[in-house]
Write an enzyme that holds these catalytic residues in place. Structure first.
Site, PDB file in Angstrom:
ATOM      1  N   GLU A   1      32.103  12.090-142.462  1.00 21.06           N
ATOM      2  CA  GLU A   1      32.414  11.157-141.368  1.00 21.06           C
ATOM      3  C   GLU A   1      33.880  10.698-141.439  1.00 21.06           C
ATOM      4  OE1 GLU A   1      30.405  10.492-138.876  1.00 21.06           O
ATOM      5  OE2 GLU A   1      28.337  10.733-139.585  1.00 21.06           O
TER       6      GLU A   1
ATOM      7  N   ASN B   1      30.551  11.429-131.605  1.00 22.20           N
ATOM      8  CA  ASN B   1      29.385  12.297-131.781  1.00 22.20           C
ATOM      9  C   ASN B   1      29.782  13.735-132.100  1.00 22.20           C
ATOM     10  OD1 ASN B   1      27.663  10.141-131.179  1.00 22.20           O
ATOM     11  ND2 ASN B   1      27.910  10.486-128.981  1.00 22.20           N
TER      12      ASN B   1
ATOM     13  N   LYS C   1      26.093  -0.485-133.089  1.00 19.77           N
ATOM     14  CA  LYS C   1      24.902   0.310-132.752  1.00 19.77           C
ATOM     15  C   LYS C   1      23.805  -0.003-133.763  1.00 19.77           C
ATOM     16  CE  LYS C   1      26.582   4.328-130.264  1.00 19.77           C
ATOM     17  NZ  LYS C   1      26.738   5.788-130.284  1.00 19.77           N
TER      18      LYS C   1
ATOM     19  N   LYS D   1      37.799   3.820-135.888  1.00 25.06           N
ATOM     20  CA  LYS D   1      36.519   3.424-135.278  1.00 25.06           C
ATOM     21  C   LYS D   1      36.702   2.164-134.448  1.00 25.06           C
ATOM     22  CE  LYS D   1      31.946   3.266-134.751  1.00 25.06           C
ATOM     23  NZ  LYS D   1      30.686   3.575-135.403  1.00 25.06           N
TER      24      LYS D   1
ATOM     25  N   GLU E   1      29.694   3.001-125.042  1.00 28.03           N
ATOM     26  CA  GLU E   1      29.652   4.449-124.829  1.00 28.03           C
ATOM     27  C   GLU E   1      29.435   4.781-123.356  1.00 28.03           C
ATOM     28  OE1 GLU E   1      27.839   6.473-128.162  1.00 28.03           O
ATOM     29  OE2 GLU E   1      27.404   8.186-126.905  1.00 28.03           O
TER      30      GLU E   1
ATOM     31  N   ARG F   1      15.308 -13.746-130.150  1.00 23.45           N
ATOM     32  CA  ARG F   1      16.178 -13.257-129.055  1.00 23.45           C
ATOM     33  C   ARG F   1      17.629 -13.059-129.499  1.00 23.45           C
ATOM     34  NH1 ARG F   1      12.909 -16.824-125.816  1.00 23.45           N
ATOM     35  NH2 ARG F   1      11.308 -15.536-124.849  1.00 23.45           N
TER      36      ARG F   1
ATOM     37  N   ARG G   1      33.850   6.684-126.743  1.00 21.46           N
ATOM     38  CA  ARG G   1      33.000   6.510-127.934  1.00 21.46           C
ATOM     39  C   ARG G   1      32.156   7.755-128.202  1.00 21.46           C
ATOM     40  NH1 ARG G   1      29.997   1.065-130.126  1.00 21.46           N
ATOM     41  NH2 ARG G   1      29.135   2.060-131.996  1.00 21.46           N
TER      42      ARG G   1
ATOM     43  N   HIS H   1      27.450  15.853-133.987  1.00 18.00           N
ATOM     44  CA  HIS H   1      26.183  15.138-134.148  1.00 18.00           C
ATOM     45  C   HIS H   1      25.028  15.756-133.365  1.00 18.00           C
ATOM     46  CE1 HIS H   1      28.534  12.276-136.336  1.00 18.00           C
ATOM     47  NE2 HIS H   1      27.532  11.446-136.482  1.00 18.00           N
TER      48      HIS H   1
ATOM     49  N   HIS I   1      22.135  16.392-135.656  1.00 20.79           N
ATOM     50  CA  HIS I   1      20.843  15.695-135.543  1.00 20.79           C
ATOM     51  C   HIS I   1      19.694  16.707-135.448  1.00 20.79           C
ATOM     52  CE1 HIS I   1      22.528  11.575-134.036  1.00 20.79           C
ATOM     53  NE2 HIS I   1      22.627  11.718-135.330  1.00 20.79           N
TER      54      HIS I   1
ATOM     55  N   HIS J   1      22.449  13.355-143.900  1.00 19.12           N
ATOM     56  CA  HIS J   1      23.061  13.206-142.575  1.00 19.12           C
ATOM     57  C   HIS J   1      24.485  13.783-142.545  1.00 19.12           C
ATOM     58  CE1 HIS J   1      24.203  11.451-138.741  1.00 19.12           C
ATOM     59  NE2 HIS J   1      25.244  10.901-139.333  1.00 19.12           N
TER      60      HIS J   1
HETATM   61  N1  GLY Z   1      28.224   6.391-135.039  1.00 17.19           N
HETATM   62  C1  GLY Z   1      28.602   6.615-133.695  1.00 17.19           C
HETATM   63  C2  GLY Z   1      28.964   5.375-132.968  1.00 17.19           C
HETATM   64  O1  GLY Z   1      29.034   4.325-133.558  1.00 17.19           O
HETATM   65  O2  GLY Z   1      29.161   5.402-131.777  1.00 17.19           O
END
Ligand code: GLY
Length: 383
Positions: free
Chosen positions: A198, A259, A156, A240, A250, A134, A255, A262, A266, A280
């Site tokens: 990035e 993207n 994430k 970041k 997000e 958990r 946040r 992205h 993606h 990527h």
């Molecule tokens: N890589 C995008 C984020 O961390 O929100």
């Protein structure tokens, strides 16, 4: 957020950027040679925790021995689990096997998992840590440029399914991030370049002076000259951290700016089969050029800003067009179908990060599908 440069007893300076989150704050330490002192640093940050290291075969071959030695020196090494390199490891079968291995190594609630690798390892090991017993703590030790500036920060985690990337996962903030910039010298030029997309993203989404600095200094960032590489990593990590502090889960839209490129990217990655055909970061570089060009066509952004991005990415050797992907090009219909799988679809409406200029990205939450289709038809036809 607090940050500052400190000079440790052993020599070269390092920088600590703090991610300030209520009850879950943590430090991102950036510097050369951090693997050798990881045991001491983790023992100080997580007293009494023992560590299981998760890595991939490439990183383990190059860097696991010194990390193990450092953890053993502090008496906190439990063992290691090594997965196959590549996106295919972000899957339910690999997750299942990894969780069982971590349990067999004896990971208990008070222990921690060290995610030692690039974005795949960070996402997979972070997810395993978040569900094991958990939830156990995770220390992120990113070994790629992409992971040091983005995926290892902000909590994430996740795996992919046949429906798309990162559709199963959790938010699980690390307890510590150790970004050893010396290991970046072991990356292939292509992988470093893909991670650089990035880095550039932070300039494009909200820091025009940083993008202008990159336009001038990118060659030194690539070669590691004059500390400019570390400056680029630090600036990105600070950006970041600020975004994660403002919108950890997000929810407010801040946040979501991360993207940028992205949703297009993606879809291109999925089209290319998440393979070496398109990394990527390469997909994101094309995606960012598409986002800016689409913004120009909607009358939102000056054309010269999109041209600057195209020129800069071409100068560093990144792809910028759908036609730059080796092999057959996707159709607009294929790309739209893949974009519709993206997590940024809300109530059937597609959200895209667009821009009013370099450093001025925003979320458009109701994209006109007719105009987008026309735009993609032109791009996929190779204009
Ligand atoms: N890589 C995008 C984020 O961390 O929100």
């Amino acid at each position: 957020m607090r940050d500052g440069a400190i000079a440790p007893a052993g020599g070269a300076s390092e920088t600590t950027v703090e991610v300030a989150l209520a009850g879950r704050s943590y430090a991102i330490v950036i510097g050369e040679g951090l693997i050798a002192s990881a045991g001491r640093r983790i023992a100080a940050a997580l007293p009494r925790a023992r560590c299981a290291v998760v890595s991939d075969a490439n990183v383990a071959r190059l860097h696991l021995a010194p990390l193990k030695a450092s953890l053993e020196q502090d008496g906190i090494f439990l063992g290691s689990a090594v997965v196959a390199p590549g996106e295919t490891s972000k899957s339910f079968p690999v997750l299942e096997k990894l969780c069982e291995t971590l349990l067999e190594l004896g990971v208990e609630r008070g222990d921690c998992v060290i995610a030692f690798g690039g974005g795949v390892v960070g996402d997979l090991a972070g997810f395993a840590a978040s569900i094991l017993r958990r939830g156990v703590r995770v220390v992120q030790m990113p070994t790629t440029l992409l992971a040091q500036v983005d995926s290892a920060i902000g909590g994430k985690t996740g795996i992919d399914t046949k429906q798309g990337k990162n559709l199963i996962g959790t938010f699980h903030q690390p307890s510590l991030v150790l970004a050893d910039t010396a290991v970046l010298s072991t990356l292939s030029p292509r992988e470093f370049r893909a991670g650089y997309a990035e880095v550039a993203k932070y300039g494009l989404l909200g820091d025009a002076p940083f993008f202008a600095w990159l336009e001038v200094n990118w060659a030194d960032v690539f070669s590691g000259k004059d500390g400019k590489r570390r400056h680029a990593v630090e600036t990105s990590a600070r950006a970041k951290a600020k975004i994660v502090e403002a919108d950890e889960r997000e929810e407010s839209g801040t946040r979501a700016l991360l993207n940028l490129g992205h949703t297009f990217g993606h879809a291109l990655e999925a089209f290319a089969g998440y393979s070496d055909r398109l990394l990527h970061g390469e997909a994101i570089a094309i995606g960012m050029r598409l986002a800016f060009t689409y913004s120009v066509e909607q009358g939102l952004c000056p054309a010269e800003d999109a041209a600057r991005i195209d020129a800069h990415f071409r100068a560093v050797g990144l792809p910028t067009r759908v036609a730059d992907i080796p092999g057959d090009a996707p159709s607009a219909g294929e790309l739209l179908r893949l974009m519709a799988q993206d997590k940024k679809v809300m109530g059937g409406r597609l959200a895209l990060v667009l821009a009013r200029g370099v450093g001025a990205a925003f979320v458009e939450s109701d994209v006109d599908m007719g105009r987008l289709t026309e735009f993609l038809k032109m791009e996929c036809a190779g204009r």
